[in-house]
Design a protein around this motif. Structure first.
Motif, PDB file in Angstrom:
ATOM      1  N   ARG A  55       0.829  -1.206   0.000  1.00  0.00           N
ATOM      2  CA  ARG A  55       0.000   0.000   0.000  1.00  0.00           C
ATOM      3  C   ARG A  55       0.869   1.264   0.000  1.00  0.00           C
ATOM      4  NH1 ARG A  55      -4.224   1.197  -1.563  1.00  0.00           N
ATOM      5  NH2 ARG A  55      -5.176   2.200   0.254  1.00  0.00           N
ATOM      6  N   GLU A  88      -7.814   9.303  -0.278  1.00  0.00           N
ATOM      7  CA  GLU A  88      -8.211   8.260   0.663  1.00  0.00           C
ATOM      8  C   GLU A  88      -9.400   8.678   1.535  1.00  0.00           C
ATOM      9  OE1 GLU A  88      -6.582   4.921   1.464  1.00  0.00           O
ATOM     10  OE2 GLU A  88      -6.468   5.431  -0.661  1.00  0.00           O
ATOM     11  N   HIS A 104     -11.958   9.051   6.641  1.00  0.00           N
ATOM     12  CA  HIS A 104     -11.387   8.071   5.727  1.00  0.00           C
ATOM     13  C   HIS A 104     -12.503   7.381   4.957  1.00  0.00           C
ATOM     14  CE1 HIS A 104      -9.335   4.301   4.561  1.00  0.00           C
ATOM     15  NE2 HIS A 104      -8.224   5.017   4.590  1.00  0.00           N
ATOM     16  N   LEU A 130      -0.096   3.814   2.966  1.00  0.00           N
ATOM     17  CA  LEU A 130      -1.534   3.978   3.164  1.00  0.00           C
ATOM     18  C   LEU A 130      -2.084   2.834   4.002  1.00  0.00           C
ATOM     19  CD1 LEU A 130      -0.781   5.763   0.721  1.00  0.00           C
ATOM     20  CD2 LEU A 130      -2.959   5.113  -0.332  1.00  0.00           C
TER      21      LEU A 130
END
Length: 252
Positions: A55, A88, A104, A130
């Motif tokens: 990620r 995100e 989020h 992330l």
């Protein structure tokens, strides 16, 4: 006498994209010759899950849009980082110099959408890490793989560090879970004096994450996996159940 035991998996290796996380955890448990049982829970740091799932993003590959440019000026942050945060997120909740709190895409309200550069190899060259795409699914996959290797139905909690709006400091929070009752509703039960509990609910997975974070640490401790023993087996309630619905948010 009730007793809870927390044990770190020592000498846990640095995790890279594509690594078999279940294999690393299983080897660590076997190496330490821990006797496992039903109800035991593996708490694992979000960062190693995100690394294994690759990620990563890099600032060099991000072109900020106008919203990111405007927010970067308000918050005194790198516009490319702000764009990654917005990518995100579903909503900017609060902002000021040095602070950008968002909702989020998975529903958590948190600083920087959980994007981190600490303990991330290559961060000096712009690497960002992330959160997992679906932490409950990540926990479920890890749990299933551990069952294959260890033949014990361990619970799994993926823990991250969150700040809180009305208290200083960060604390461990569960963002993913499998084989664990993340959220307990004990309304209708009785207290010591027989009074019916009207509003009592328990963030059980958060309590496990917070306890494990005492051993994981926040810096260079290198202890991303903690085994919690002494709990009774529980039914499955995912960590997503811990997110308060927007219609129940009294502070909006």
């Amino acid at each position: 006498m009730a007793r809870l035991t927390l044990t770190t998996l020592d000498d846990f290796p640095l995790v890279n994209p594509g690594d078999d996380l279940a294999n690393l955890v299983a080897k660590g448990l076997k190496r330490q010759q821990v006797a496992l049982g039903r109800g035991d829970v593996v708490v694992i740091a979000q960062k190693v899950v995100s690394k294994a799932e690759d990620r990563f993003r890099n600032l060099a590959d991000i072109t900020p849009g106008q919203d990111a440019l405007d927010l970067a000026e308000e918050t005194d942050k790198d516009p490319r980082l702000v764009q990654a945060i917005l990518d995100e997120s579903t909503e900017v909740v609060r902002k000021r110099k040095g602070v950008l709190v968002v909702r989020h895409r998975c529903g958590w309200v948190m600083a920087q959408a959980g994007i981190d550069q600490s303990n991330v190899e290559g961060s000096e060259n712009g690497a960002l890490l992330l959160l997992p795409i679906d932490p409950d699914a990540s926990a479920a996959r890890l749990r299933a793989a551990l069952l294959e290797r260890l033949d014990v139905p361990l619970g799994v909690v993926i823990a991250d560090s969150f700040g809180r709006p009305f208290r200083n400091g960060t604390t461990g929070v569960a963002i993913g879970a499998a084989g664990v009752t993340s959220f307990m509703d004990i309304r209708g039960e009785r207290d010591l004096y027989g009074r019916e509990l009207k509003v009592s609910t328990v963030a059980h997975a958060d309590e496990l994450a917070s306890a494990a974070s005492l051993l994981m640490g926040q810096g260079n401790e290198g202890c991303p996996v903690v085994l919690v023993q002494g709990l009774a087996p529980s039914r499955e309630v995912p960590a997503a159940s811990l997110i308060r619905p927007l219609e129940d948010d009294l502070f909006r």
